[in-house]
Each structure stands twice: as C-alpha cells, then as structure tokens.
Write a protein that holds these residues in place. Structure first.
Motif, PDB file in Angstrom:
ATOM      1  N   SER A 155      67.639  23.374  47.790  1.00  0.00           N
ATOM      2  CA  SER A 155      68.968  24.005  47.833  1.00  0.00           C
ATOM      3  C   SER A 155      69.515  23.984  49.266  1.00  0.00           C
ATOM      4  O   SER A 155      68.826  23.600  50.214  1.00  0.00           O
ATOM      5  CB  SER A 155      68.855  25.454  47.360  1.00  0.00           C
ATOM      6  N   SER A 156      70.749  24.458  49.406  1.00  0.00           N
ATOM      7  CA  SER A 156      71.326  24.596  50.758  1.00  0.00           C
ATOM      8  C   SER A 156      70.479  25.551  51.585  1.00  0.00           C
ATOM      9  O   SER A 156      70.330  25.378  52.796  1.00  0.00           O
ATOM     10  CB  SER A 156      72.756  25.126  50.676  1.00  0.00           C
ATOM     11  N   PHE A 157      69.914  26.562  50.924  1.00  0.00           N
ATOM     12  CA  PHE A 157      69.036  27.527  51.598  1.00  0.00           C
ATOM     13  C   PHE A 157      67.867  26.793  52.267  1.00  0.00           C
ATOM     14  O   PHE A 157      67.540  27.048  53.425  1.00  0.00           O
ATOM     15  CB  PHE A 157      68.530  28.526  50.550  1.00  0.00           C
ATOM     16  N   TYR A 181      67.747  34.773  57.180  1.00  0.00           N
ATOM     17  CA  TYR A 181      67.114  33.675  56.439  1.00  0.00           C
ATOM     18  C   TYR A 181      65.589  33.741  56.571  1.00  0.00           C
ATOM     19  O   TYR A 181      64.850  33.554  55.612  1.00  0.00           O
ATOM     20  CB  TYR A 181      67.624  32.322  56.952  1.00  0.00           C
TER      21      TYR A 181
ATOM     22  N   THR B 105      77.912  23.528  54.303  1.00  0.00           N
ATOM     23  CA  THR B 105      77.651  24.342  53.108  1.00  0.00           C
ATOM     24  C   THR B 105      77.756  25.840  53.436  1.00  0.00           C
ATOM     25  O   THR B 105      77.922  26.215  54.585  1.00  0.00           O
ATOM     26  CB  THR B 105      76.245  24.011  52.541  1.00  0.00           C
ATOM     27  N   CYS B 106      77.619  26.680  52.388  1.00  0.00           N
ATOM     28  CA  CYS B 106      77.936  28.105  52.568  1.00  0.00           C
ATOM     29  C   CYS B 106      76.933  28.819  53.483  1.00  0.00           C
ATOM     30  O   CYS B 106      75.786  28.407  53.601  1.00  0.00           O
ATOM     31  CB  CYS B 106      78.014  28.806  51.228  1.00  0.00           C
ATOM     32  N   GLY B 108      76.164  32.297  53.449  1.00  0.00           N
ATOM     33  CA  GLY B 108      75.447  33.446  52.879  1.00  0.00           C
ATOM     34  C   GLY B 108      74.122  33.018  52.275  1.00  0.00           C
ATOM     35  O   GLY B 108      74.065  32.035  51.531  1.00  0.00           O
ATOM     36  N   TRP B 109      73.039  33.752  52.573  1.00  0.00           N
ATOM     37  CA  TRP B 109      71.719  33.310  52.123  1.00  0.00           C
ATOM     38  C   TRP B 109      71.593  33.324  50.614  1.00  0.00           C
ATOM     39  O   TRP B 109      70.973  32.426  50.032  1.00  0.00           O
ATOM     40  CB  TRP B 109      70.611  34.152  52.775  1.00  0.00           C
ATOM     41  N   SER B 112      73.523  30.520  49.024  1.00  0.00           N
ATOM     42  CA  SER B 112      72.978  29.211  49.400  1.00  0.00           C
ATOM     43  C   SER B 112      71.747  28.835  48.571  1.00  0.00           C
ATOM     44  O   SER B 112      71.434  27.650  48.420  1.00  0.00           O
ATOM     45  CB  SER B 112      72.642  29.180  50.896  1.00  0.00           C
ATOM     46  N   ILE B 113      71.054  29.854  48.019  1.00  0.00           N
ATOM     47  CA  ILE B 113      69.877  29.544  47.182  1.00  0.00           C
ATOM     48  C   ILE B 113      70.323  28.783  45.930  1.00  0.00           C
ATOM     49  O   ILE B 113      69.629  27.889  45.446  1.00  0.00           O
ATOM     50  CB  ILE B 113      69.131  30.844  46.792  1.00  0.00           C
ATOM     51  N   PHE B 114      71.508  29.137  45.442  1.00  0.00           N
ATOM     52  CA  PHE B 114      71.978  28.538  44.189  1.00  0.00           C
ATOM     53  C   PHE B 114      72.997  27.415  44.433  1.00  0.00           C
ATOM     54  O   PHE B 114      73.664  26.971  43.510  1.00  0.00           O
ATOM     55  CB  PHE B 114      72.572  29.625  43.292  1.00  0.00           C
ATOM     56  N   GLU B 115      73.103  27.005  45.675  1.00  0.00           N
ATOM     57  CA  GLU B 115      74.054  25.943  45.996  1.00  0.00           C
ATOM     58  C   GLU B 115      73.320  24.692  46.452  1.00  0.00           C
ATOM     59  O   GLU B 115      72.379  24.772  47.236  1.00  0.00           O
ATOM     60  CB  GLU B 115      74.982  26.409  47.123  1.00  0.00           C
ATOM     61  N   LYS B 116      73.767  23.562  45.896  1.00  0.00           N
ATOM     62  CA  LYS B 116      73.357  22.285  46.473  1.00  0.00           C
ATOM     63  C   LYS B 116      74.638  21.641  46.962  1.00  0.00           C
ATOM     64  O   LYS B 116      75.709  21.998  46.511  1.00  0.00           O
ATOM     65  CB  LYS B 116      72.701  21.413  45.412  1.00  0.00           C
ATOM     66  N   HIS B 117      74.535  20.684  47.865  1.00  0.00           N
ATOM     67  CA  HIS B 117      75.784  20.117  48.360  1.00  0.00           C
ATOM     68  C   HIS B 117      76.548  19.453  47.222  1.00  0.00           C
ATOM     69  O   HIS B 117      75.958  18.895  46.301  1.00  0.00           O
ATOM     70  CB  HIS B 117      75.499  19.127  49.484  1.00  0.00           C
TER      71      HIS B 117
END
Lengths: 288, 248
Positions: A155-157, A181, B105-106, B108-109, B112-117
C-alpha cells in the motif's frame, strides 16, 4: 510424521514472528530487538486467561493482541525519541524489562514455575487437539498474518515506511508525520506477533519466561536478516531455514559424544558463510 | 504580495551565529537568487524555512496569512513549501517511480493503508519524469542512477509536489552542481516554467552566470546577515559583494 508436523507448527509460529518483525526492521529500518516481549504478551495473555479465567483460545488471543498493542504503543512512544544504535539499545532494554516482569510478577505469571495446563483451541465445538489439527489452525492464522503484511507493504503506507527507512528527514519535508507512521507499524507488528505467542502457549500447553528472552528476539532478527530484509517471503524463508537447519544437522552423523557441540559449530559456520557471501540475505532487497 | 517573508529571523547554534536578524521577502512569479560565500548561512536559511532546523527567534510569514514562530518539517506542504537538497537526498533503495509516487499519495496513515497509487498518481509520475528526461529509468533503483540523473530525480520530485498543488514556494539548493551542460539548460527551462506558472522560486547557486540569467532579484548573505538585495546586475557589481564573495 508427528515430528514433521511438530516442525511445521514451529515453522508457522516463527514465520509469523519473522514477518511481523520485518515490517519494523526491514521495511521501516528500525532495529528493534524487543519482539520476544510482544510474543510473550500474547503467550501470557492466552495462558493466564485460559487457565485462570476460563476464556477460550480465540477471545484470549484477541485480548493478547490488544495488550501487546497497548504495550507497543507505550514502548514505541519512548523509542520514537531515539535513532539508529540508540534505538536498538533502548529496545534491547525493553525486552529485558518485560522478561523481568514475566519472571518476577509471580502472582500473575507464576514466575519461573511457568504456567502449565494451557488448553487447546476450540472453534464451534471442534478442538484442535492433535498436532496435525493444530498445524492447520496455525497455518491459517499465519497465512492471515502473511496476507496482512503483504497488504500493508504494497500500500501507500508501505511505500512511506520504506521512505522513512531511506531518509526520514527528507520524507518529512514532503508532509509525512514520520513519528506516527513508525508508531503505527510498531503497534501493528506487536499485535500480530501476539498471535504467534498465543499459538505457542496453546500448542506447547506450558510457558515460562525463558522463551521470551533477549536471545529469542535476536533469533527472530537472525531469521529476517538471513531470509532477506524488506521481503515478506524472505522472512518466511529465513524462519524455515533456521527452524530446519538444526534438525537437518541431527542427521549428519557426528560422533554421539560431540554431536551436540558439532551441530552448534556447523550451524554457526553456515550462518557466517551465508552472511559473507550473501549479506542481503537469501531473498533480500535491502542491507542494514 | 509576498508568498514568503522572514521577520528578524535568527538561528544560533550555541555560540555560532548562523543567521542574525534576517528580514527578507519572496514574491510569486519571480526567481530569487540567494548567494554568499561558504559558511554565509545559506543552507541554514533554507533549513529553517523548511522546518529542518528550529528557529531561535523571529518569524516566517506565509502568503501574508500565517505567521510562524516555529515550524515542523512535515507541515511544509500545508504552507505550499518544498525543496531540493544540496547533497542529493533520494530514497535510495526504492525505484525511481516510487521516489515520485511517495510524494504524490495521501499523507494520512490510516487512509494510506487502504490506498494504492492510482492512474492519476502514475500519470503525474510519468509526466514529471519525462519532463526531466529520466522516465526510461523508472523501474531502476534510485541508488543506481548517475549523479546528474539523481539531481534530476530530486527536481522531478518537487515538480510532482507542484502537480498535486502542494508547492507554491520551491527552494532549489545548488541544483546545477555536477550537471552536464544539456542538463543545466533543462533545469533552467524548468525554473523559468515554474516562474511563469506564478511559483515563488528560490535558487541557491554559486554560478554567477546562472544567477544573472535567471534571477529577478538577488539576495546576498554574509556571516548570516543580509549584505545586499536587489537587481542581479546591480547587486553583483557592488564592491562589498565582490569582496565578501571573493574574500578580497
């Protein structure tokens, strides 16, 4: 066959520990040597709740995860003030503190006497009593941990974690609160490590503080360095390697009077050789 | 109209006075050159304005709306400030593409966990990497790029910040160091484009020809204080500036 199933159960437990530690060390670059503490929180929560309070395995597992995550939040908050070698040393200290609590808080943990008679998991009236049945459960839980870790790192994380590892100051200039983070990944990792602890307690049916020492944290760290940092599959391979290697050496045929010592020597030599010729580990993308 | 203004900005490291009582303003749609001999406080100046070094006293005004007496680096995009670094600071063991995606990308943590580019993020990355001419290396690790390409990747990173609307003020800290002539030309074109888009461009540079060519205004620092300010040709012909710069 029972012996193979036993090794497979141990492998799934350690694979879970290695995967979760890799999130912190491999992906985020935080050299934490305190993972056995979170493993211990899961194990002790399950042992105490199942033996003294009549909890089932799964509720006790959830409580263990919550306790481990709360502890990680507190420990992580202190650790966030440190970097690099100091971070490793302070995490080292936390493992020793938690071990001392397990050893000395005898009213709750029974100290060095340990907690015997921990029950087997039950789900809808089905008991995972045999080693094969337990293997099925531990494999499913570890696959969930594997899936969760893969989800996080892709993920982006996960991308931000890698950027923190590479240059924390630089990524902070682009708008990321890196402390948050780091705290989040440390807490999630601890929660998932507690699953391995719960499984271990229920599988062995007895725990005492000697399982959750600093040595255990170093052992898990060795797994991810050998398997390859910053690679979830590498963590699994590292766990497999370090669980199986001592067992394989049993069949090498050393004279019986020196067999145990020789196994330790060969085991150590193989690890040194691997690090010399493949410092990034078996499947690694990143060197410490 | 100023997009960025310092008021009596001071930064002391124990007994070392890196910056003292600096009051400077930067305007949109202009390139401001910041020059000064080594040790004049240029890097400290940028680091204080981008939150990497805490301010001792004074304040920083952003867009004539916000007055900051302390800054944390991760708030910089909120104020539309971004930068490159004198010593290239890339995410070395990440791909060139990921070096760009991570700034688009975003923040916020949880999200961002639920975001992929997305395709949007990829399109931005492709656009900025093509602009600096290194798209063909997008799958390479940043550590494997040449020095010039690494400089260009840093510039692509701030262009990506501009594309997502988080860069009104852009600091370029010696962006030309170590670049081939054709790369120098490319970076100059990019700066002119940013100026025409109304961005506030702040260029720290030692090459006086480039400062003359690009700067609408030049600021000269010496021993952490403002020595001169104004039109490039006028400032660079001043005797005290020449003496400070050349140590004569």
């Amino acid at each position: 066959m029972e012996y193979i199933y036993h090794l497979a159960v141990l492998f799934t437990i350690y694979a879970g520990l290695a995967i979760t530690l890799d999130l912190v060390v491999g992906y985020t670059g935080l050299l934490s040597v305190t993972h056995a503490a979170f493993y211990g929180f899961g194990a002790y929560a399950t042992a105490i709740l199942m033996t003294a309070h009549g909890f089932g395995f799964f509720p006790s597992l959830l409580v263990g995860m919550v306790i481990s995550m709360v502890a990680a939040l507190l420990i992580g908050f202190v650790l966030s003030r440190f970097k690099d070698d100091y971070y490793a040393l302070v995490s080292f200290g936390f493992n020793i503190i938690v071990f001392s609590v397990f050893l000395n808080w005898q009213d709750v943990t029974r100290g060095p006497l340990g907690i015997p008679g921990i029950g087997k998991p039950e789900l809808f009236g089905y008991t995972f009593s045999s080693t094969l049945q337990f293997l099925f459960l531990s494999a499913v839980l570890m696959l969930l941990v594997y899936g969760a870790a893969r989800f996080l790192v892709s993920s982006s994380f996960g991308r931000v974690l890698k950027a923190i590892r590479e240059d924390e100051k630089a990524i902070s200039v682009f708008g990321y609160n890196t402390k948050t983070y780091k705290l989040v990944v440390f807490t999630l990792s601890a929660g998932m490590a507690a699953i391995a602890g719960s499984l271990f307690a229920s599988y062995i049916t007895f725990i005492d503080p000697s399982t959750f020492t600093l040595n255990e944290s170093v052992f898990i760290l060795a797994m991810i360095i050998l398997g390859g940092l910053s690679n979830v599959r590498g963590a699994v391979i590292g766990a497999l390697f370090l669980i199986l290697l001592p067992e394989i050496l049993r069949f090498v045929g050393f004279p019986t009077d020196i067999a145990a010592q020789m196994r330790q020597v060969v085991y150590g030599a193989l690890l040194i050789g691997l690090m010399l010729y493949r410092p990034q580990g078996l499947m690694g993308e990143f060197k410490l | 109209m100023h997009t960025l203004q310092t008021k009596h900005l001071t930064k002391h490291f124990d007994t070392v006075k890196a910056i003292t009582d600096l009051s400077i303003s930067f305007e949109p749609g202009k390139i401001t050159g910041v020059i000064g001999p080594n040790g004049s406080g240029k890097s400290t100046f940028i680091n204080t304005l981008t939150g990497l070094t805490p301010i001792t006293s004074g304040s920083i005004g952003v867009a004539e709306k916000v007055e900051l007496t302390s800054i944390v680096s991760n708030d910089m995009p909120v104020y539309g400030i971004t930068r490159t670094f004198q010593e290239v600071r890339l995410f070395e063991q990440m791909s060139v593409l990921d070096n760009i995606l991570v700034v688009t990308t975003c923040r916020g943590w949880f999200k961002s966990i639920f975001e992929k580019h997305s395709a949007y993020h990829l399109a931005i990355a492709e656009k900025v990497l093509k602009r600096v001419g290194i798209w063909q290396f997008h799958n390479k690790l940043a550590v494997n790029l040449s020095y010039g390409q690494r400089k260009l990747l840093e510039i692509a990173r701030v262009l990506a910040m501009s594309e997502i609307g988080k860069a009104q003020v852009i600091f370029f800290d010696e962006p030309y160091a170590g670049l081939f002539p054709e790369m120098v030309k490319l970076v100059s074109e990019i700066m002119k484009e940013l100026r025409s888009e109304g961005k506030t461009v702040i260029l720290v540079e030692h090459n006086m020809d480039l400062i003359r060519e690009l700067s609408d205004k030049v600021i000269v620092l010496d021993s952490g204080t403002l020595l001169a300010e104004g039109n490039a040709n006028h400032v660079l012909s001043r005797k005290d500036v020449v003496e400070a710069y050349l140590g004569e």
